[in-house]
Every structure is written in structure tokens, then in C-alpha cells.
Write an enzyme that holds these catalytic residues in place. Structure first.
Site, PDB file in Angstrom:
ATOM      1  N   LYS A  46       0.833  -1.214   0.000  1.00  0.00           N
ATOM      2  CA  LYS A  46       0.000   0.000   0.000  1.00  0.00           C
ATOM      3  C   LYS A  46       0.861   1.254   0.000  1.00  0.00           C
ATOM      4  CE  LYS A  46      -4.419  -1.536   1.737  1.00  0.00           C
ATOM      5  NZ  LYS A  46      -5.484  -1.366   2.720  1.00  0.00           N
ATOM      6  N   LYS A  80      -3.133  -8.579  -8.192  1.00  0.00           N
ATOM      7  CA  LYS A  80      -4.494  -9.011  -7.843  1.00  0.00           C
ATOM      8  C   LYS A  80      -5.540  -7.936  -8.185  1.00  0.00           C
ATOM      9  CE  LYS A  80      -4.648  -7.356  -3.192  1.00  0.00           C
ATOM     10  NZ  LYS A  80      -5.181  -7.306  -1.907  1.00  0.00           N
ATOM     11  N   LYS A 128      -9.575  -2.991  -5.201  1.00  0.00           N
ATOM     12  CA  LYS A 128     -10.386  -1.772  -5.099  1.00  0.00           C
ATOM     13  C   LYS A 128      -9.557  -0.530  -5.324  1.00  0.00           C
ATOM     14  CE  LYS A 128     -13.094  -3.242  -1.172  1.00  0.00           C
ATOM     15  NZ  LYS A 128     -13.041  -3.392   0.253  1.00  0.00           N
TER      16      LYS A 128
HETATM   17  P1  AMP Z   1     -10.840  -6.029   1.038  1.00  0.00           P
HETATM   18  O1  AMP Z   1     -11.441  -5.556  -0.239  1.00  0.00           O
HETATM   19  O2  AMP Z   1      -9.360  -5.845   1.055  1.00  0.00           O
HETATM   20  O3  AMP Z   1     -11.524  -5.538   2.272  1.00  0.00           O
HETATM   21  O4  AMP Z   1     -11.059  -7.598   1.017  1.00  0.00           O
HETATM   22  C1  AMP Z   1     -12.261  -8.235   1.390  1.00  0.00           C
HETATM   23  C2  AMP Z   1     -12.135  -9.724   1.182  1.00  0.00           C
HETATM   24  O5  AMP Z   1     -11.986 -10.014  -0.218  1.00  0.00           O
HETATM   25  C3  AMP Z   1     -10.908 -10.343   1.857  1.00  0.00           C
HETATM   26  O6  AMP Z   1     -11.242 -11.622   2.350  1.00  0.00           O
HETATM   27  C4  AMP Z   1      -9.901 -10.437   0.751  1.00  0.00           C
HETATM   28  O7  AMP Z   1      -8.947 -11.455   0.951  1.00  0.00           O
HETATM   29  C5  AMP Z   1     -10.794 -10.770  -0.437  1.00  0.00           C
HETATM   30  N1  AMP Z   1     -10.197 -10.333  -1.699  1.00  0.00           N
HETATM   31  C6  AMP Z   1      -9.816  -9.052  -2.007  1.00  0.00           C
HETATM   32  N2  AMP Z   1      -9.292  -9.004  -3.255  1.00  0.00           N
HETATM   33  C7  AMP Z   1      -9.335 -10.272  -3.740  1.00  0.00           C
HETATM   34  C8  AMP Z   1      -8.944 -10.876  -4.984  1.00  0.00           C
HETATM   35  N3  AMP Z   1      -8.401 -10.151  -5.958  1.00  0.00           N
HETATM   36  N4  AMP Z   1      -9.137 -12.210  -5.139  1.00  0.00           N
HETATM   37  C9  AMP Z   1      -9.700 -12.952  -4.151  1.00  0.00           C
HETATM   38  N5  AMP Z   1     -10.084 -12.449  -2.952  1.00  0.00           N
HETATM   39  C10 AMP Z   1      -9.911 -11.125  -2.742  1.00  0.00           C
END
Ligand code: AMP
Ligand code: TRP
Length: 298
Positions: free
Chosen positions: A119, A207, A210
Site C-alpha cells: 500500500k 491481484k 479496489k
Molecule cells: P478487502 O477488499 O481488502 O476488504 O477484502 C475483502 C475480502 O476479499 C478479503 O477476504 C480479501 O482477501 C478478499 N479479496 C480481495 N481481493 C481479492 C482478490 N483479488 N481475489 C480474491 N479475494 C480477494
């Protein structure tokens, strides 16, 4: 809904940050697991707003996004009559336990975490270094450990990028228990075999995220079906045109095949067979249709 923890069902805890639009990676990596687990377990799904403020947020925008995350939970099939959904900052015990765990965690533990380093180098933080990130961002995994340990969690369903944080949670809980007696249950991580790391449509080496600089990176769960279809048609592909799953040599088509397989229920092996002799254009057209109907239905 209130949790009846007197039953013997496992306790599941997970959360999503209200820091941007939810995308197909969140859905396939995390939310689909939640939906499957809600019938057999005591599920607690949090909107982790204190985690979101580890990077700068616009207060009004943040309030709106908290509700957007809840809407995405519901649209994904999470049933509020079966699970508990809440906002992290409503329960002060999260930050209180985080402080106590801070006194158990070591700087060396946190220095091993990769997320804050990634980040620190995001495009909107040009010239950023790991020394310039907020203390909150550095300490983020300890707050996540508090979230999990507070509820005697058995299992934490997340995507691949959060595995390191759940391992730290286990380390902190074990260390605390050794020093002060048996207080915390040691949680397990639950990661899907397929879909735990959905990659960006514009760059299959990173990956889906967002915080990506371009919306071409992701399919947002709120994308209009037509827009999403266009993103699929424009997704980066690999050099040779065969539809074959090979993460090393063909990361782009392998990622698209994973998405297709998870949304359609057709195995990757079967997709390879079905698209023998066909090219990327045919494959993408069908995937675009699949994504379109998925978004229209959710
Ligand atoms: P976040 O958007 O970082 O709050 O992530 C929310 C959930 O989505 C967490 O369990 C992350 O590990 C999962 N996640 C976020 N990005 C990915 C991705 N590109 N592929 C699979 N899982 C994801
Ligand atoms: N750090 C997680 C992410 O970015 C969100 C999160 C915060 C979380 N607390 C949690 C996930 C507790 C699971 C359990 O995706």
C-alpha cells in the site's frame, strides 16, 4: 439477529473494508464462502471501517460506502436473518483489544507483513515508502487480530491476501495464552482452492483490487452489465491463443478461466475441452455474457 452461541456450530468471522467498490475478487474469494457457511455456522460479518481509515477517507463518502458494503453482502446472498452484520466502530471492544494485543505484538512481527509495504507504493502515494505510511496502516493486522479473537472465532473465510494476517492472529493468540493463560481460541483460516486470488483484468500479475488506478482492473459488483462485458472483451490476454489453464505461462487466460469456471460451475478442464480449436475472442464473448447475467441477477 442475535447469535445463539449455545449451539455447537463453529463461529465464523470475516469483514470487508468500506474503502472502495466491491469487485468480483471480493465476491469469488470471500463472499461466496460466507454464503456457503451461513447455514451451518454462527456467522459474524463486519464492515471494518476502522481498517478503512488507515488510509485517507472522505467522511461523507465513507458513510455511504459502509452502507454500500452491507448492500453488497445482501446482494451476494448473505441472509441477515441467519448472520450478524455490524459496523466495527460500533463495538468499542475492537479497539480496546487491539491495544492490549499491541502490547503483545512485536515490531518485527509487523515488519514481516507485506500488505502495508504494497500500500505504501500505490500510485496515489508516489514516492511513498514504508516509513511514510500511517502507524495505523502498519498496525492494521493487530486490529484485525482483535476483530477475530474477540468472538472466539473458529474459522476466518478470506482471500489469499489475508492469510498472512490470520497467521499473525494465531501467533498473537498463542503468545498471549502462553504468557497469561488460556484466554483466546486459536482460529483457522478458510481459503478457497479456486478463486482465492483473482487477478486484475488489465494486469494478470497483480491481484484485482479496489485501489487499482484504473477501473479496467476490476469488475465492480455495481458495474452496469454492459460496462462489465466491455471490460472482459478488453481484458489483457497472453501471447499464444490457445485456451489452456497454465498459471505460469498463461496467467491472463488462466485468470479469466477461473472467473468463468466459478461463475458458471463448469470446471476448468471442461472449459479447455469446450474451447479446443477456438480463440480468445470466442471465449471472451461467452465469458462476457456469463458476467453480464451474473450482474443482472445479483
Ligand atoms: P478487502 O477488499 O481488502 O476488504 O477484502 C475483502 C475480502 O476479499 C478479503 O477476504 C480479501 O482477501 C478478499 N479479496 C480481495 N481481493 C481479492 C482478490 N483479488 N481475489 C480474491 N479475494 C480477494
Ligand atoms: N483486512 C481484511 C481485508 O482487507 C479485512 C478485515 C478486517 C478482516 N478485519 C478482519 C477480514 C477480520 C477477516 C477477519 O480484506
Amino acid at each position: 439477529m442475535e447469535l445463539n452461541l449455545k449451539n455447537n456450530k463453529p463461529i465464523i468471522f470475516s469483514g470487508v473494508q468500506p474503502s472502495g467498490v466491491l469487485h468480483l475478487g471480493n465476491y469469488l474469494g470471500a463472499l461466496t464462502q460466507w454464503v456457503e457457511m451461513q447455514n451451518q455456522s454462527n456467522c459474524i460479518f463486519c464492515v471494518v471501517d476502522y481498517h478503512a481509515i488507515t488510509v485517507k477517507q472522505e467522511p461523507k463518502e465513507l458513510s455511504r460506502r459502509i452502507l454500500d458494503v452491507v448492500k453488497a453482502y445482501l446482494a451476494s446472498g448473505i441472509n441477515p436473518e441467519k448472520v450478524v452484520i455490524f459496523q466495527q466502530s460500533d463495538i468499542t471492544a475492537h479497539t480496546e483489544l487491539a491495544w492490549i494485543l499491541n502490547c503483545i505484538a512485536r515490531v518485527a512481527d509487523l515488519n514481516k507483513m507485506t500488505q502495508f509495504k504494497e500500500k505504501a507504493c500505490l500510485p496515489d502515494r508516489q514516492g511513498g515508502s514504508k516509513e511514510s505510511v500511517s502507524v495505523g496502516l502498519f498496525d492494521y493486522p493487530v486490529l484485525m487480530a482483535a476483530d477475530i479473537l474477540l468472538y472466539n472465532t473458529d474459522s476466518v473465510p478470506v482471500g489469499d491476501d489475508q492469510v498472512q494476517h490470520v497467521e499473525l492472529t494465531r501467533t498473537l493468540a498463542q503468545r498471549f495464552n502462553r504468557e497469561y493463560g488460556q484466554v483466546f481460541k486459536i482460529p483457522e483460516v478458510a481459503v478457497r482452492k479456486q478463486g482465492a486470488r483473482i487477478m486484475g483484468l488489465d494486469d494478470p500479475t497483480k491481484k484485482m483490487s479496489k485501489s487499482a488506478s484504473s477501473p479496467a482492473n476490476y469488475i465492480a459488483l455495481t458495474d452496469a452489465p454492459e460496462i462489465a462485458a466491455k471490460k472482459i472483451m478488453r481484458a489483457v490476454t497472453d501471447s499464444s491463443s490457445k485456451i489452456k489453464y497454465d498459471l505460469k505461462k498463461k496467467p491472463a487466460i488462466s485468470n479469466l478461466m477461473t472467473i468463468y469456471s466459478l461463475l458458471s460451475g463448469v470446471s476448468v478442464k471442461k472449459l479447455e475441452k469446450d474451447y479446443q480449436g477456438k480463440g480468445y475472442g470466442d471465449f471472451k464473448k461467452d465469458l462476457a455474457e456469463t458476467v453480464k447475467s451474473f450482474l443482472a441477477e445479483h
